[in-house]
Design an enzyme around this catalytic site. Structure first.
Site, PDB file in Angstrom:
ATOM      1  N   MET A 145       0.844  -1.196   0.000  1.00  0.00           N
ATOM      2  CA  MET A 145       0.000   0.000   0.000  1.00  0.00           C
ATOM      3  C   MET A 145       0.881   1.248   0.000  1.00  0.00           C
ATOM      4  SD  MET A 145      -3.452  -0.916   2.008  1.00  0.00           S
ATOM      5  CE  MET A 145      -2.909  -0.561   3.656  1.00  0.00           C
TER       6      MET A 145
ATOM      7  N   HIS B  14       9.303  -3.613   3.422  1.00  0.00           N
ATOM      8  CA  HIS B  14       8.814  -3.815   2.045  1.00  0.00           C
ATOM      9  C   HIS B  14       9.976  -4.097   1.096  1.00  0.00           C
ATOM     10  CE1 HIS B  14       5.619  -0.997   3.655  1.00  0.00           C
ATOM     11  NE2 HIS B  14       4.882  -1.992   3.201  1.00  0.00           N
TER      12      HIS B  14
ATOM     13  N   GLN C 151     -10.259  -2.529   2.657  1.00  0.00           N
ATOM     14  CA  GLN C 151      -9.763  -3.157   3.876  1.00  0.00           C
ATOM     15  C   GLN C 151      -9.706  -2.191   5.066  1.00  0.00           C
ATOM     16  OE1 GLN C 151      -5.911  -4.107   1.807  1.00  0.00           O
ATOM     17  NE2 GLN C 151      -5.032  -3.735   3.816  1.00  0.00           N
TER      18      GLN C 151
ATOM     19  N   GLY D 116       4.873 -10.244   3.776  1.00  0.00           N
ATOM     20  CA  GLY D 116       5.653 -10.228   5.016  1.00  0.00           C
ATOM     21  C   GLY D 116       5.014 -11.097   6.096  1.00  0.00           C
TER      22      GLY D 116
ATOM     23  N   SER E 122       7.340  -0.995  10.500  1.00  0.00           N
ATOM     24  CA  SER E 122       5.960  -0.830  10.063  1.00  0.00           C
ATOM     25  C   SER E 122       5.735   0.614   9.683  1.00  0.00           C
ATOM     26  CB  SER E 122       5.021  -1.202  11.221  1.00  0.00           C
ATOM     27  OG  SER E 122       3.735  -0.690  10.984  1.00  0.00           O
TER      28      SER E 122
HETATM   29  O1  PAF Z   1      -0.063  -5.770   3.637  1.00  0.00           O
HETATM   30  C1  PAF Z   1      -0.514  -4.835   2.920  1.00  0.00           C
HETATM   31  O2  PAF Z   1       0.123  -3.813   2.711  1.00  0.00           O
HETATM   32  C2  PAF Z   1      -1.909  -4.969   2.327  1.00  0.00           C
HETATM   33  O3  PAF Z   1      -2.778  -5.577   3.207  1.00  0.00           O
HETATM   34  C3  PAF Z   1      -1.925  -5.673   0.960  1.00  0.00           C
HETATM   35  C4  PAF Z   1      -1.457  -7.116   1.049  1.00  0.00           C
HETATM   36  C5  PAF Z   1      -1.045  -4.904  -0.011  1.00  0.00           C
HETATM   37  C6  PAF Z   1      -3.349  -5.678   0.388  1.00  0.00           C
HETATM   38  O4  PAF Z   1      -3.854  -4.396   0.230  1.00  0.00           O
END
Ligand code: PAF
Length: 282
Positions: free
Chosen positions: A30, A37, A61, A149, A187
């Site tokens: 995201m 990442h 989400q 992750g 994070s």
């Molecule tokens: O972990 C994340 O950043 C999000 O939940 C994902 C897997 C990209 C889905 O939007």
């Protein structure tokens, strides 16, 4: 490194790679990328010729009281970091590309059992949103492998189950959590912590380690260990959402018979909700 915004452009690029017989990896994100990442992108580039990183802040989400609008969007910095890490392609679609008819009218993917409990209990609808967008991203990119992750342990379990249940021809790879020197899991949310909160935050991982040590020493009174861990978090100034000891595969409450267990925690530090986990063999 190319950045594309539409499914049409993405498919055109991917067709070219496929014709050349390239192996493709997907790293869904995201954005607002940190070293965690970047480690996923590096892991992906070890296993594939082409790494597609998606950056999409997925509205499905986010809960009604979660701050979707203020989620940090840092595309330029993210692109620079991805280029350095070896990403081949960035896919950053607009909302209208992913949900052309709006969220309410969009098909949803529900993953039973592993989505329930832990974060699923505190964030109703969250894993439905994750499962839906990940299914779409996997269908759009059709990668050979996708990397997620382990920091989001329940999310990884949800994605493993959905790809198995829906017979999706993709290998799901979990990559280890990257930590600060004092143990705090990296994070995007760490950026929200004030200086005094940041000083307290390593207690989350410390509490996981202390509880794991009790299990390694042979204790099986898991409910008591969970309670002790919650008390330790409260004592340090956090507000635990949950501290659970679960079977690593099913994520159901651990029993004495379970050989692989995972300790999962979510706790508020001020307004910031931190999550972490630790797996061990008994
Ligand atoms: O972990 C994340 O950043 C999000 O939940 C994902 C897997 C990209 C889905 O939007």
């Amino acid at each position: 490194m190319r950045t594309v915004h539409t499914l049409k452009e993405l498919r055109t690029m991917l067709r070219g790679y496929r014709l050349k017989g390239k192996r493709v990896a997907l790293v869904p994100t995201m954005g607002n990328l940190h070293e965690g990442h970047i480690s996923l992108v590096r892991r992906a580039s070890e296993t594939a010729d082409i790494v597609v990183t998606s950056i999409f802040v997925n509205p499905m989400q986010f809960g009604a009281f979660e701050d979707l609008d203020n989620y940090p969007r840092t595309l330029q910095e993210d692109q620079e970091a991805l280029e350095r890490a070896g990403s081949t392609l960035v896919f950053t679609p607009a909302n209208s590309e992913i949900y052309p008819d709006g969220l309410a009218r969009h098909t949803r993917v529900i993953v039973p059992e592993v989505s329930e409990g832990h974060c699923g209990a505190s964030r109703p609808g969250h894993f439905e949103g994750v499962a839906t967008v990940v299914t779409m991203l996997l269908n759009m990119v059709q990668p050979d492998v996708a990397v997620f992750g382990e920091k989001d342990f329940q999310q990884l379990a949800v994605i493993r189950k959905l790809t198995r249940d829906l017979m999706m021809p993709v290998e799901i790879v979990g990559a280890p959590t990257i930590r600060e020197n004092d143990g705090l899991a990296k994070s995007s949310r760490n950026g929200y912590l004030s200086k005094p909160e940041r000083a307290i935050a390593p207690v989350v991982y410390q509490t996981l380690q202390d509880a794991a040590e009790k299990i390694r020493q042979g204790r099986t009174d898991f409910s008591m260990i969970e309670w002790e861990a919650s008390q330790a978090l409260i004592y340090a100034g956090l507000r635990p959402d949950y501290f659970n000891i679960a079977n690593s595969l099913t994520l159901k409450p651990a029993t004495e018979e379970d050989a692989e267990v995972t300790l999962l925690v979510a706790a508020f530090l001020g307004a910031t909700r931190l999550i972490d986990n630790l797996s061990l063999s008994r």
